[in-house]
Design an enzyme around this catalytic site. Structure first.
Site, PDB file in Angstrom:
ATOM      1  N   ASP A 134      -0.639  -5.980   9.290  1.00  0.00           N
ATOM      2  CA  ASP A 134      -1.664  -5.002   8.914  1.00  0.00           C
ATOM      3  C   ASP A 134      -2.905  -5.795   8.512  1.00  0.00           C
ATOM      4  OD1 ASP A 134      -3.207  -2.931   8.031  1.00  0.00           O
ATOM      5  OD2 ASP A 134      -1.722  -2.072   6.686  1.00  0.00           O
ATOM      6  N   TRP A 152       0.860  -1.190   0.000  1.00  0.00           N
ATOM      7  CA  TRP A 152       0.000   0.000   0.000  1.00  0.00           C
ATOM      8  C   TRP A 152       0.894   1.237   0.000  1.00  0.00           C
ATOM      9  CZ3 TRP A 152      -2.146   2.507   4.923  1.00  0.00           C
ATOM     10  CH2 TRP A 152      -3.099   3.497   4.616  1.00  0.00           C
ATOM     11  N   LYS A 176     -13.512  -1.431   6.488  1.00  0.00           N
ATOM     12  CA  LYS A 176     -14.059  -2.233   5.401  1.00  0.00           C
ATOM     13  C   LYS A 176     -15.125  -3.212   5.876  1.00  0.00           C
ATOM     14  CE  LYS A 176     -10.582  -0.337   3.122  1.00  0.00           C
ATOM     15  NZ  LYS A 176      -9.682   0.666   3.710  1.00  0.00           N
TER      16      LYS A 176
END
Length: 396
Positions: A211, A130, A246
């Site tokens: 993560d 990311w 999310k």
């Protein structure tokens, strides 16, 4: 003071969103920013979230500060979701959790902790990762290095190269691993590969930072934590940065957590005391509302069961779009092989599109994709699929 300030470069992802908003084309498509959209192109509020908010509104009697580490009930639910209720890490109190402003906030707190308490430690990021990982840790003063991850030839995981990279990481450094739904590739290790990774990290003396931003969006809540559970069998100390943006749709509520796992309860308390100092000079206390929602849903068996169904609906829609995308391209006569996208998991995939092709998609067709070719599969819908695939065929 301000006369000589230069305009900062636009964020590579959020800057695209600004361009998308300004685009007058009514058929524009945004496949850049990592936000879930339903089949109508909307980012919905989950029914369980609305029900939790009703209860919170009726019962809330204060807007006082939370503790620096957040609401204890929320932190307890975070740990149960990560490890499973009754896991040894929880019963032995080897884990300590701090509620943070989103997964990004958790990553920054971890970066500040590493910079101050372990100033020589470097953090190793997958190639690719990311885009914001590098900027978060560099801003915190932590040097970033890379380890091998994606095999460009197969658009899959280059596990041998990954293991070879890990063997070069010095003891005392940190490696950032994506718990599931690797961003940006959608390529994850198998549970068996996770076990090997854990053995390598233990042998090297390298601390993992996991993560975990997409829990539930790959194969299911139980299945998606298998990699983490393999790691904790091998490595006693680690950090986990988790997010409910999310899987709860709480994007704007900034609801995340930093969980640390230590050798024992005393050590966990000592490390958390240092984490609390980093929190104090950063934002002092986390926001409450999102954490209240998560704690309300996860602590109520009926609401939790309904939420698990809602997460499954999100996951299934994304996977359906993967299959439809590959099928539609094939039906339109595209000969380039996109089949690996079906095997990948989560909201993102590497499309293999070049930067020039991505630029043409934006300029000629109002289709917005990150320059690396990473696509947000959740931005695809049955209604925009034909137009999307026609445009991709045109630029290939």
């Amino acid at each position: 003071m301000f006369e000589n300030v230069q305009t900062a470069p636009a964020d590579p992802i959020l800057g695209l969103t600004e361009l998308f908003k300004a685009d007058p084309n009514p058929e524009k498509i945004n496949l850049s920013v990592g936000v879930y959209q339903d089949a109508t192109g909307k980012t919905p509020v989950l029914e369980t979230v609305k029900e939790a908010e009703k209860r919170i509104l009726e019962q809330e009697n204060s807007k006082g500060y939370l503790p620096m580490t957040g609401e204890p009930a929320y932190c307890a639910e975070v740990q149960k979701l990560l490890f499973g209720e009754g896991h040894e890490i929880i019963t032995s109190k080897r884990a300590a959790t701090a509620q943070c402003p989103g997964g990004t906030g958790a990553l920054r707190v971890a970066g500040d902790y590493l910079n101050i308490v372990h100033p020589g430690a470097k953090i190793w990021l997958s190639n690719p990762t990311w885009a914001n990982h590098n900027t978060i840790f560099e801003a915190a003063g932590v040097e970033c290095k890379q380890y091998a991850y994606r095999d460009a030839a197969t658009n899959g995981l280059d596990f041998d190269a990954m293991c070879a990279s890990i063997k070069t990481i010095p003891a005392g450094d940190v490696i950032l691993l994506h718990g599931c739904c690797h961003n940006p590739t959608g390529i994850d290790p198998t549970p068996e590969q996770w076990a090997i990774i854990g053995d390598l990290l233990a042998a090297q003396g390298v601390t993992p930072l996991v993560d975990f931003a997409y829990h539930g969006l790959a194969d299911g809540l139980e299945q998606d934590r298998l990699g983490l559970l393999e790691l904790v069998k091998k490595v006693k100390q680690m950090f986990i940065c988790s997010s409910f943006s999310k899987n709860f749709g709480l994007y704007r509520e900034r609801t995340g957590a930093l969980t640390l796992v230590a050798d024992n309860a005393e050590q966990a308390g000592t490390v958390m005391s240092q984490v609390k100092l980093r929190i104090r000079y950063n934002y002092s206390n986390p926001p409450s509302h999102g954490g209240q929602i998560v704690a309300t849903v996860l602590s109520d068996p009926e609401l939790k069961a309904k939420w698990i169904e809602e997460v499954a609906d999100i996951r299934n829609r994304i996977n359906e779009m993967r299959h439809l995308f590959v099928k539609t391209l094939k039906d339109k006569g595209v000969t380039q092989d996109f089949s690996t996208i079906i095997e990948q998991r989560g909201m993102f995939s590497f499309s293999g599109l070049t930067k020039d092709q991505v630029d043409r998609l934006r300029e000629e067709f109002s289709i917005y994709i990150v320059g690396s070719g990473r696509i947000n599969v959740a931005g695809m819908t049955p209604d925009n699929m034909d137009r999307l695939c026609d445009a991709i065929k045109a630029v290939l």
